[in-house]
Design a protein around this motif. Sequence first.
Motif, short mmCIF file in Angstrom:
data_model
loop_
_atom_site.label_atom_id
_atom_site.label_comp_id
_atom_site.label_asym_id
_atom_site.label_seq_id
_atom_site.Cartn_x
_atom_site.Cartn_y
_atom_site.Cartn_z
N SER B 113 0.86 -1.19 0.00
CA SER B 113 0.00 0.00 0.00
C SER B 113 0.89 1.23 0.00
O SER B 113 1.08 1.87 1.02
CB SER B 113 -0.91 0.03 1.23
OG SER B 113 -1.09 -1.25 1.74
N LEU B 116 0.06 4.69 1.72
CA LEU B 116 -0.12 4.88 3.16
C LEU B 116 1.18 5.27 3.84
O LEU B 116 2.20 4.61 3.65
CB LEU B 116 -0.64 3.59 3.80
CG LEU B 116 -2.12 3.27 3.58
CD1 LEU B 116 -2.50 2.04 4.37
CD2 LEU B 116 -2.97 4.44 4.02
N GLY B 117 1.12 6.32 4.61
CA GLY B 117 2.30 6.71 5.38
C GLY B 117 2.38 5.91 6.67
O GLY B 117 1.61 4.99 6.90
N ASP B 118 3.32 6.31 7.52
CA ASP B 118 3.43 5.65 8.82
C ASP B 118 2.49 6.30 9.81
O ASP B 118 2.17 7.48 9.71
CB ASP B 118 4.86 5.78 9.35
CG ASP B 118 5.78 4.84 8.61
OD1 ASP B 118 5.25 3.94 7.93
OD2 ASP B 118 7.00 5.01 8.71
N PHE B 119 2.06 5.53 10.77
CA PHE B 119 1.23 6.09 11.84
C PHE B 119 1.76 5.65 13.20
O PHE B 119 1.06 4.93 13.90
CB PHE B 119 -0.22 5.62 11.71
CG PHE B 119 -0.93 6.15 10.52
CD1 PHE B 119 -1.60 7.35 10.58
CD2 PHE B 119 -0.93 5.44 9.33
CE1 PHE B 119 -2.27 7.83 9.47
CE2 PHE B 119 -1.59 5.92 8.22
CZ PHE B 119 -2.26 7.12 8.29
N PRO B 120 2.98 6.00 13.53
CA PRO B 120 3.44 5.57 14.85
C PRO B 120 2.63 6.26 15.94
O PRO B 120 2.05 7.32 15.72
CB PRO B 120 4.90 6.01 14.89
CG PRO B 120 5.02 7.06 13.87
CD PRO B 120 3.97 6.80 12.84
N LEU B 121 2.57 5.61 17.08
CA LEU B 121 1.69 6.07 18.15
C LEU B 121 1.97 7.52 18.52
O LEU B 121 1.06 8.32 18.66
CB LEU B 121 1.89 5.17 19.36
CG LEU B 121 0.92 5.45 20.48
CD1 LEU B 121 -0.48 5.01 20.09
CD2 LEU B 121 1.34 4.73 21.73
N ARG B 124 0.55 9.91 16.09
CA ARG B 124 -0.90 9.91 16.10
C ARG B 124 -1.44 10.67 17.30
O ARG B 124 -2.41 11.39 17.22
CB ARG B 124 -1.41 8.47 16.14
CG ARG B 124 -2.07 8.09 14.84
CD ARG B 124 -2.51 6.67 14.89
NE ARG B 124 -1.45 5.80 15.36
CZ ARG B 124 -1.66 4.76 16.13
NH1 ARG B 124 -2.86 4.48 16.53
NH2 ARG B 124 -0.66 4.00 16.49
N GLU B 128 -3.98 13.90 17.24
CA GLU B 128 -5.34 13.63 17.65
C GLU B 128 -5.98 14.73 18.46
O GLU B 128 -7.18 14.90 18.43
CB GLU B 128 -5.38 12.36 18.48
CG GLU B 128 -5.91 11.23 17.66
CD GLU B 128 -5.33 9.95 18.15
OE1 GLU B 128 -4.99 9.89 19.34
OE2 GLU B 128 -5.22 9.02 17.36
N ARG B 136 -11.84 8.33 21.16
CA ARG B 136 -10.38 8.34 21.31
C ARG B 136 -9.98 8.99 22.62
O ARG B 136 -9.08 8.50 23.31
CB ARG B 136 -9.75 9.09 20.16
CG ARG B 136 -9.93 8.29 18.89
CD ARG B 136 -9.17 8.87 17.77
NE ARG B 136 -9.25 7.93 16.67
CZ ARG B 136 -8.53 8.02 15.58
NH1 ARG B 136 -7.69 9.00 15.46
NH2 ARG B 136 -8.64 7.13 14.63
N GLN B 140 -7.89 7.44 25.63
CA GLN B 140 -6.66 7.99 26.22
C GLN B 140 -6.77 8.08 27.74
O GLN B 140 -5.86 7.72 28.46
CB GLN B 140 -6.37 9.38 25.65
CG GLN B 140 -5.69 9.29 24.30
CD GLN B 140 -5.54 10.63 23.65
OE1 GLN B 140 -5.86 11.65 24.24
NE2 GLN B 140 -5.05 10.64 22.43
N ALA B 143 -6.49 4.70 29.17
CA ALA B 143 -5.10 4.23 29.17
C ALA B 143 -4.34 4.88 30.31
O ALA B 143 -3.55 4.23 31.00
CB ALA B 143 -4.45 4.56 27.83
#
Lengths: 660, 372
Positions: B113, B116-121, B124, B128, B136, B140, B143
């Motif tokens: 794909s 699609l770029g990267d979506f590291p946490l 993100r 957000e 979300r 959070q 968490a």
Amino acid sequence: MIAEAGHYALVLALGLAIVQSIVPMLGARWRDSGLMNVARSSALAQLLFVTLSFGALTMLHVTSDFSVVNVFENSHSLKPLLYKITGVWGNHEGSMLLWVLILALFGAMVAAFGNNLPLSLRARVLAVQGWIAAAFYFFILATSNPFLRIVSPPIEGRDLNPILQDIGLAIHPPMLYLGYVGFSISFSFAVAALIEGRIDAAWARWVRPWTLMAWVFLTLGIAMGSYWAYYELGWGGWWFWDPVENASLMPWLSGTALLHSAVVMEKRNALKVWTILLAIVTFSLSLLGTFLVRSGVLTSVHTFASDPSRGVFILLILCLFIGGSLALYAWRAPSLRQGGLFAPISREGALVLNNLFLTTACVTVLVGTLYPLGLEVLTGDKISVGAPFFNLTFGPLFVPLLIAVPFGPLLAWKRGDLLAAAQRLFAAGVAALMAVALVWAWVKGGPVLAPLAIGLAVFVIVAAISELAERIGLLRVPFRTAMHRAAGLPRSNWGTAFAHAGLGVALIGIVCETTWNSERIASMKPNDTAAIASYSVRLDSLVQRQGPNYREQIAQFVVSRDGQVVGTMSPSKRNFATRGMSTTEAALLTRGASQLYISLGEAGADGAIAVRIYYKPLVLLIWFGPMLMAFGGLLSLSDRRLRVGAPKPARAPHDLQPAE
Amino acid sequence: MALWFVLGLMTALAAFAVLWPLSRGGKFSPSGSELAVYRDQLAEVDRDAMAGLIASPDAEAARVEIGRRMIAASEAAPETSSSVHITARRAVAVVALAGLPALAAGLYLTFGSPSLGDFPLAERQRAEISTASLDRLVGQVEAHLEKNPSDARGWEVLAPVLFKLGRYEDAAKAFRNIIAYKGESASRHADLGEALSAAAGGVISADAKKEFERAVALDNQDIKSRYFLGVAADQDGRTDDARKIWQAMLDSAPADAPWRPLVQAALSQAGGSVAQRNDAPGPTADDIAAAKDLNETDRNVMVRGMVDRLATRLKQDGNDVQGWLRLVRAYMVLGENETARQAVSDAQRIFEKDEQRLRELNDGVKQLGIGG
């Protein structure tokens, strides 16, 4: 970009593997050194790309990139860093990627250090490696792709199976894979030799270090897996004859046989056809193990993949490689020249005996593992072949093998003198009898077989030591000369002694653990005391604690002996909210080679908690034995004659000309 | 763009790996041979013999045998010449330059794909804050609380949100944590009880009831708990008790208490028509007193105002059959039959799906003497 670059690197590795599997083969046929050398550079480049790919996946796990399905399904942002990394191979896709990484690693090692091989043999070996690699790359890309993406990434991952969140997982699968995949080199050598149509003593020498290396890793991997099951699963057992364990034991047994028959081939140019067959069978069993674990045919802790398309794909690879190589064997083997002859009573004869027992044991395990599967397919009946079957078949096969072990190294090549060997084993025999008598007197009755088995173990250990003493002439020649000889003794001799002694050590551990293991199951409240063996265990307190991604209930125990406190133990139960699972963390208290083992059960309503306490005498020897064996293997590997890629004195190419 | 650059670079590297050995002409690269192995073996026999590890006759026999192998090996050794297969090399070069990239591109475009770029946490989480959806944010906070369970303030933020989202069991857990970490109070117990009963589908379970009772014990004026205790009594079939509780609440309540209508409605349901007639929100005593002093026109204005108020309320919350009937009656009294009919059809539309209430409404309308 990391995910996509990793994905593309894997695709490129597939492309290189395809080139590597065809071009060198043709080059070897046409004697074009340029084409043959393509094997080398492409094997090295393949390692580079698979490493990139694996590194990318690791990176994605570490940064919790949940846009990658594999990371989302097996990771969680709160997981400790260590388990984020080990989680890379704690799942089906990642573990297959590790598999091909190790395959590429071995291929690259042959490419880099295989300077002592004839060019055409090396080209063909690497081409066969290329076939295997190409099949598995394609398998990964088509059915178990770790780089598939999610367009709108979820906020949190599903976490790794908590049972697998353990330091044991960090080392045990890579070790096992190093073993499994290492045997692919022996396989490639065998197939290359069959294609080349020429095989001799030198072949055995070339293949032996690779086999030895794979064997060392497999030995360590199995031992570690067993120890992991022992402390993480919380049942106090260390070997369950679980099909997955059997799957790793089978290549070990046939690999051990291969190791021994390769010695005969190297020294005496005999058993050539048989050695080739063993090389093929050993890797086939490794593939079978991969199939059993990865296809979801079996249902056990290890089966995290249960997708029929994968199973069918691996089955196809399995049929292709096992069927293809055996067909090639049937076609080419009869044309191979037979080598030296030997009398039945000789070093060769002893090694043949060893092979006979090992392969029979291997077949036994194979039958015990596959029979229930076959029966289920044919009749739909589900049966389980468990410990009783294996104990009844495996045990009787190993007893004569162990009795024979000490004789092997003492017999001469070609024709040996059994009586002389027996005389040299006199000391070991006496030691064994004394051990039997001592154990018998000490335990007063009890199982009859246990002291005998310990006697056998002592026999093997003492014989290994006395064989060394014999070789260096200890007590016969002056001490200084003996020490000088000891230093000059080939390291492979030391290795043999260590490995054989390790066998005896492991046997002592197994016998003690299974015979004199004591167990208590109790429901305890704080300040309750339970007595086990000569220890008394008091439950001190029950506390709750919050871990990074779990909550745990810890029970503090104080262990004392004769009123003296010898230590504290704190087993716990961990609750992982994300998966709604809990694990037991057993606590171990090591006393010498023996261990106390406590694992927690369910908590009752009245504040009591179910507790299982085991006392396992000399249990550590079970794993210390294999470590000795592996150490012996390493010693043998470091032997001057076998050292892989040892720098050789620079020789001008024209010096080599007459050699070709 | 950077991605394509990296992929291109990798492809070039792979092609180079294949091409490189081809470029090295017919030069013979170093390679081992069997003879080397046998030479090593001979040396080893010599070493062992010198160290006294094997007897000299044995060593001699071994040397002879190894010598035999050496002869066999040199006989069988293939010619040393290395040919250069130009056509094959060219073909391989073409494969490396065209085939390999084509294969890689084909496979990659099938499985990959690239868009699609990267979506590291970490990234993100940064993105957000601005576009965070409620889910979300809740995730959070959850968490955060997973790590710091004793953060009572966090639980206080989270609990009502969970309740609104309909995650009643989680809400109950959160309320419980508030009590655990911040101490108990009547309103906290009442909230917990409410969440528990919502989790049980509106039934006041024994657990929930215990919480309400605890709340009342802490503060006997706590409105929510008293109301729900009434509901509990009603659900248990002790209608009289329920009525008593609610009546007591109304008696002691200030007139403008926002919860009044709710309790009145509950009371009217439990107490049947009697309660309804007495307590239907009509003109208050003050209103009537005021009306007395007004002339016809002004009175009409005041009535008009009351009717409009009722109409507005029903427009906002139309779930009140008796209210609609009152409105219709009012319009009829004012002589606005057309508007009355309009109100009837509005109400019918609202209760379309609720058969029981629709019947109630229609019966009422029939009594008033106008057709739907």
